[in-house]
Design a protein around this motif. Structure first.
Motif, PDB file in Angstrom:
ATOM      1  N   LEU A   2      -5.609 -20.220 -11.852  1.00 53.66           N
ATOM      2  CA  LEU A   2      -4.655 -19.606 -10.930  1.00 53.66           C
ATOM      3  C   LEU A   2      -4.152 -18.314 -11.564  1.00 53.66           C
ATOM      4  O   LEU A   2      -3.819 -18.290 -12.749  1.00 53.66           O
ATOM      5  CB  LEU A   2      -3.488 -20.574 -10.705  1.00 53.66           C
ATOM      6  N   MET A   3      -4.130 -17.234 -10.788  1.00 56.08           N
ATOM      7  CA  MET A   3      -3.586 -15.965 -11.292  1.00 56.08           C
ATOM      8  C   MET A   3      -2.624 -15.401 -10.273  1.00 56.08           C
ATOM      9  O   MET A   3      -2.768 -15.653  -9.076  1.00 56.08           O
ATOM     10  CB  MET A   3      -4.693 -14.938 -11.490  1.00 56.08           C
ATOM     11  N   ARG A   4      -1.670 -14.615 -10.764  1.00 51.56           N
ATOM     12  CA  ARG A   4      -0.749 -13.983  -9.835  1.00 51.56           C
ATOM     13  C   ARG A   4      -0.549 -12.521 -10.224  1.00 51.56           C
ATOM     14  O   ARG A   4      -0.451 -12.189 -11.404  1.00 51.56           O
ATOM     15  CB  ARG A   4       0.593 -14.698  -9.842  1.00 51.56           C
ATOM     16  N   PHE A   5      -0.501 -11.676  -9.233  1.00 51.56           N
ATOM     17  CA  PHE A   5      -0.364 -10.235  -9.480  1.00 51.56           C
ATOM     18  C   PHE A   5       0.837  -9.708  -8.730  1.00 51.56           C
ATOM     19  O   PHE A   5       1.126 -10.145  -7.621  1.00 51.56           O
ATOM     20  CB  PHE A   5      -1.632  -9.509  -9.011  1.00 51.56           C
ATOM     21  N   TYR A   6       1.509  -8.757  -9.372  1.00 48.35           N
ATOM     22  CA  TYR A   6       2.592  -8.048  -8.701  1.00 48.35           C
ATOM     23  C   TYR A   6       2.071  -6.696  -8.242  1.00 48.35           C
ATOM     24  O   TYR A   6       1.326  -6.036  -8.974  1.00 48.35           O
ATOM     25  CB  TYR A   6       3.720  -7.769  -9.699  1.00 48.35           C
ATOM     26  N   VAL A   7       2.484  -6.278  -7.052  1.00 46.43           N
ATOM     27  CA  VAL A   7       2.234  -4.898  -6.624  1.00 46.43           C
ATOM     28  C   VAL A   7       3.536  -4.313  -6.096  1.00 46.43           C
ATOM     29  O   VAL A   7       4.401  -5.046  -5.627  1.00 46.43           O
ATOM     30  CB  VAL A   7       1.132  -4.812  -5.530  1.00 46.43           C
ATOM     31  N   GLY A   8       3.660  -2.996  -6.200  1.00 47.17           N
ATOM     32  CA  GLY A   8       4.861  -2.310  -5.729  1.00 47.17           C
ATOM     33  C   GLY A   8       5.891  -2.196  -6.827  1.00 47.17           C
ATOM     34  O   GLY A   8       6.105  -3.128  -7.603  1.00 47.17           O
ATOM     35  N   ARG A   9       6.482  -1.000  -6.929  1.00 49.30           N
ATOM     36  CA  ARG A   9       7.600  -0.812  -7.857  1.00 49.30           C
ATOM     37  C   ARG A   9       8.407   0.385  -7.399  1.00 49.30           C
ATOM     38  O   ARG A   9       7.984   1.100  -6.482  1.00 49.30           O
ATOM     39  CB  ARG A   9       7.113  -0.635  -9.290  1.00 49.30           C
ATOM     40  N   GLY A  10       9.560   0.576  -8.009  1.00 50.53           N
ATOM     41  CA  GLY A  10      10.440   1.674  -7.628  1.00 50.53           C
ATOM     42  C   GLY A  10       9.657   2.982  -7.545  1.00 50.53           C
ATOM     43  O   GLY A  10       8.926   3.320  -8.469  1.00 50.53           O
ATOM     44  N   GLY A  11       9.760   3.701  -6.420  1.00 51.39           N
ATOM     45  CA  GLY A  11       9.073   4.971  -6.266  1.00 51.39           C
ATOM     46  C   GLY A  11       7.638   4.805  -5.787  1.00 51.39           C
ATOM     47  O   GLY A  11       6.935   5.794  -5.556  1.00 51.39           O
ATOM     48  N   ASP A  12       7.169   3.575  -5.625  1.00 50.58           N
ATOM     49  CA  ASP A  12       5.774   3.339  -5.262  1.00 50.58           C
ATOM     50  C   ASP A  12       5.672   2.009  -4.508  1.00 50.58           C
ATOM     51  O   ASP A  12       5.052   1.061  -4.963  1.00 50.58           O
ATOM     52  CB  ASP A  12       4.935   3.309  -6.544  1.00 50.58           C
ATOM     53  N   GLU A  13       6.312   1.982  -3.323  1.00 51.10           N
ATOM     54  CA  GLU A  13       6.443   0.717  -2.615  1.00 51.10           C
ATOM     55  C   GLU A  13       5.554   0.620  -1.382  1.00 51.10           C
ATOM     56  O   GLU A  13       5.535  -0.405  -0.712  1.00 51.10           O
ATOM     57  CB  GLU A  13       7.904   0.499  -2.192  1.00 51.10           C
ATOM     58  N   ALA A  14       4.817   1.702  -1.061  1.00 49.23           N
ATOM     59  CA  ALA A  14       4.057   1.747   0.195  1.00 49.23           C
ATOM     60  C   ALA A  14       3.063   0.596   0.299  1.00 49.23           C
ATOM     61  O   ALA A  14       2.828   0.062   1.388  1.00 49.23           O
ATOM     62  CB  ALA A  14       3.334   3.087   0.311  1.00 49.23           C
ATOM     63  N   ILE A  15       2.511   0.180  -0.821  1.00 49.06           N
ATOM     64  CA  ILE A  15       1.497  -0.883  -0.816  1.00 49.06           C
ATOM     65  C   ILE A  15       2.008  -2.159  -0.143  1.00 49.06           C
ATOM     66  O   ILE A  15       1.258  -2.886   0.498  1.00 49.06           O
ATOM     67  CB  ILE A  15       1.011  -1.172  -2.267  1.00 49.06           C
ATOM     68  N   VAL A  16       3.306  -2.417  -0.270  1.00 45.95           N
ATOM     69  CA  VAL A  16       3.880  -3.654   0.277  1.00 45.95           C
ATOM     70  C   VAL A  16       3.748  -3.697   1.800  1.00 45.95           C
ATOM     71  O   VAL A  16       3.706  -4.767   2.401  1.00 45.95           O
ATOM     72  CB  VAL A  16       5.356  -3.792  -0.181  1.00 45.95           C
ATOM     73  N   GLU A  17       3.649  -2.518   2.422  1.00 48.20           N
ATOM     74  CA  GLU A  17       3.548  -2.439   3.886  1.00 48.20           C
ATOM     75  C   GLU A  17       2.113  -2.613   4.380  1.00 48.20           C
ATOM     76  O   GLU A  17       1.870  -2.742   5.574  1.00 48.20           O
ATOM     77  CB  GLU A  17       4.069  -1.080   4.385  1.00 48.20           C
ATOM     78  N   GLU A  18       1.149  -2.573   3.485  1.00 43.90           N
ATOM     79  CA  GLU A  18      -0.260  -2.690   3.887  1.00 43.90           C
ATOM     80  C   GLU A  18      -0.564  -4.106   4.375  1.00 43.90           C
ATOM     81  O   GLU A  18       0.108  -5.052   3.983  1.00 43.90           O
ATOM     82  CB  GLU A  18      -1.180  -2.366   2.695  1.00 43.90           C
ATOM     83  N   PRO A  19      -1.608  -4.254   5.217  1.00 47.58           N
ATOM     84  CA  PRO A  19      -2.004  -5.606   5.625  1.00 47.58           C
ATOM     85  C   PRO A  19      -2.525  -6.416   4.433  1.00 47.58           C
ATOM     86  O   PRO A  19      -2.972  -5.831   3.430  1.00 47.58           O
ATOM     87  CB  PRO A  19      -3.130  -5.367   6.643  1.00 47.58           C
ATOM     88  N   ASP A  20      -2.465  -7.741   4.561  1.00 51.99           N
ATOM     89  CA  ASP A  20      -2.912  -8.628   3.478  1.00 51.99           C
ATOM     90  C   ASP A  20      -4.272  -8.231   2.911  1.00 51.99           C
ATOM     91  O   ASP A  20      -4.462  -8.170   1.694  1.00 51.99           O
ATOM     92  CB  ASP A  20      -3.033 -10.078   3.990  1.00 51.99           C
ATOM     93  N   GLU A  21      -5.240  -7.986   3.827  1.00 50.39           N
ATOM     94  CA  GLU A  21      -6.620  -7.729   3.372  1.00 50.39           C
ATOM     95  C   GLU A  21      -6.668  -6.508   2.457  1.00 50.39           C
ATOM     96  O   GLU A  21      -7.412  -6.477   1.475  1.00 50.39           O
ATOM     97  CB  GLU A  21      -7.585  -7.479   4.543  1.00 50.39           C
ATOM     98  N   GLU A  22      -5.872  -5.487   2.789  1.00 56.68           N
ATOM     99  CA  GLU A  22      -5.884  -4.262   1.993  1.00 56.68           C
ATOM    100  C   GLU A  22      -5.231  -4.511   0.622  1.00 56.68           C
ATOM    101  O   GLU A  22      -5.727  -4.039  -0.401  1.00 56.68           O
ATOM    102  CB  GLU A  22      -5.153  -3.134   2.757  1.00 56.68           C
ATOM    103  N   ILE A  23      -4.139  -5.268   0.622  1.00 59.53           N
ATOM    104  CA  ILE A  23      -3.491  -5.584  -0.660  1.00 59.53           C
ATOM    105  C   ILE A  23      -4.468  -6.366  -1.542  1.00 59.53           C
ATOM    106  O   ILE A  23      -4.665  -6.057  -2.719  1.00 59.53           O
ATOM    107  CB  ILE A  23      -2.191  -6.381  -0.437  1.00 59.53           C
TER     108      ILE A  23
END
Ligand code: FAD
Length: 483
Positions: free
Chosen positions: A375-396
């Motif tokens: 099992l692995m877990r990844f974080y995406v998105g951080r201060g100043g770079d949050e646009a990725i969080v709005e992408e659809p699941d498949e793109e993330i």
């Protein structure tokens, strides 16, 4: 004289609201106050950010994965609930961490505490820093201590003591996992006040940390008074439960005696009632009467609930919240040809990939996967770079897997994946935060007597700090109701 029963309404069923209700009951009993507690949660389940998914033999955390053992509020609560025997620590064989540097994973030198070196050899030999960077960090030993007054940014402080390279390559990525924010904006006093104290006391951060380590060692070796009946805890900096952090949420909920939990109940407004007390207006059009109210939602939600007459409410919007998402990928062991000998890795902003941090979950926490599974877990998105969080699941997922290939060479299809978006979830304690909190709560105490504020946006965002705020807030409410 017979006193009438009182009602306290707690808004928000995250760990802060849940512990507030729990300690309200307890302290009311002790103080002899006849108190009914009503806990209102907008969602269909309790826990807020604490969300465990149990699936195909995996224990998956969508939010926090553990809490700090050293901050005692959480451990004490577990003991009271009788679930301390179910606590587990991190795998002792996977306690190191890697940092991505120029596309390659480097082991973080031993003895490095948020970038402050406390052991000479691992620091001197690390490939993570240039010789210039190492020498610059060493200047900490001779640089005079600061005469700075008041709060300052954590980044500026560390940069002054240890140099830019240590901040950008080590401290920033290591801390990003906790605050998802910009070190050069974060408040020293609200995050790591102890470093300022160490600098003042020892004239150097490194010397201060060394002295502290010596002290801790002496304490660990000193004969301990056995705590009566207390079970020893797993020897680990971080703790969780064999069945996941939701265990804590379920146990608190089961322990309520005088708390009525209402899920799917969104609060819209709080109004002052003539003659004292408050009316809590709900989204479904109904209303509740309360003698005291505790708001534990994110600050920007709380700001919307308060009466317009309370001008200070706009101050609640001064706490910025960063959005992040977590991506869980499950694999068969055979699909991973990479030695998962650590808890994972962190990624400095400058590396320019999507992942900000990776947890090799089934290595860090042995209870989270069955044998033969990863099992692995990844974080995406951080201060100043949050646009990725709005992408659809498949793109993330596509972007995470691309990074997974470039960093670890993993190309296999996961057995399943889970994306969880946490929009505006990470409160940023920017410079001056604690003074602003103090000024806000003073005004609230004066203008909205009986209304209290607690939670991750105030004086601590880790689970133990949230529980601690539950205790102190319950205490304030009971003193107020006894008056
Ligand atoms: P929340 O959990 O946000 O709870 C607030 C509740 O209020 C929510 O349930 C929400 O639905 C409800 N609500 C909102 N508006 C309304 C309304 N109008 N009416 C009624 N209810 C409402 N901490 C750690 O200690 N260790 C970790 O490993 C860790 N990892 C983290 C990972 C992630 C991805 C995130 C996001 C946080 C992490 N944290 C961690 C921090 C920690 O999880 C949070 O700070 C903490 O859980 C916040 O609890 P809370 O009760 O203050 O707020």
């Amino acid at each position: 004289e017979q006193q009438q029963g009182k009602t306290a309404v707690v808004i928000g069923g995250g760990i802060t609201g849940m512990s507030t209700a729990y300690y309200l009951e307890q302290q009311a009993r002790e103080a002899g106050v006849d108190l009914q507690v009503i806990l209102l949660e907008a969602d269909d389940k309790l826990g807020g950010k604490v969300q465990t998914v149990r699936r195909d033999g995996f224990v998956i955390e969508a939010g926090p994965d553990s809490f700090l053992a050293r901050k005692t509020a959480a451990v004490n609560l577990c003991r009271e609930l009788g679930i301390d025997g179910e606590l587990v620590g991190t795998n002792p064989n996977a306690r190191k961490t890697y940092i991505l540097h120029q596309g390659k994973l480097h082991r973080i030198p031993q003895g490095l505490n948020i970038g402050v070196p406390t052991q000479f050899m691992p620091f001197a030999t690390t490939t993570l820093l240039s010789w210039g960077g190492k020498l610059r960090a060493g200047l900490d030993l001779i640089k005079p201590k600061s005469t700075h007054q008041g709060d300052q940014s954590l980044g500026a402080f560390l940069e002054r003591r240890l140099g830019t390279e240590v901040v950008d390559r080590l401290a920033e990525p290591l801390l990003a996992g906790i605050y998802a924010g910009d070190l050069r904006k974060l408040s020293m006093r609200a995050t790591f006040p102890q470093y300022e104290t160490l600098e003042q006391k020892h004239g150097s951060l490194i010397r201060g940390m060394l002295a502290q380590a010596q002290e801790a060692k002496a304490q660990a070796n000193a004969p301990k008074k056995p705590e009566l009946g207390a079970r020893p805890l797993p020897n680990s900096v971080f703790l969780t439960f064999r069945t996941g952090l939701a265990r804590l949420i379920e146990s608190i909920e089961a322990a309520y005696k005088r708390t009525e939990v209402r899920k799917n109940t969104r609060v819209e407004k709080l109004e002052e009632r003539e003659g004292g007390g408050y009316t809590v207006r709900l989204q479904d059009g109904s209303a509740l009467e309360a003698d005291a109210v505790v708001l534990t939602t994110p600050n920007f939600e709380a700001a919307n609930m308060l009466p317009a007459s309370f001008a200070a409410k706009t101050q609640l919007n001064q706490v910025p919240y960063v959005s992040v998402a977590t991506v869980v990928l499950a694999f068969d062991q055979g699909a991973i040809d990479f030695p998962l000998d650590a808890s994972g890795f962190v990624v400095p902003k400058k590396e320019g990939i999507t992942i900000t941090a990776a947890t090799w979950t089934s290595s860090k926490w042995l209870h989270t996967a069955e044998d033969g599974k990863v099992l692995m877990r990844f974080y995406v998105g951080r201060g100043g770079d949050e646009a990725i969080v709005e992408e659809p699941d498949e793109e993330i997922i596509r972007r995470v897997r691309k990074d997974l290939q470039s960093t670890m060479g993993v190309t296999a299809d996961p057995a399943f994946s889970i994306v969880t978006r946490w929009k505006r979830s990470m409160p940023q304690y920017t410079v001056g935060h604690l003074d602003r909190v103090k000024s806000f709560t003073d005004q609230a105490e004066r203008d909205l007597p009986g209304v209290y504020f607690a939670g991750a946006g105030f004086t601590g965002l880790g689970i133990p700090d949230c529980i601690g705020q539950g205790i102190t807030t319950a205490d304030k409410v009971i003193s107020y109701l006894k008056k």
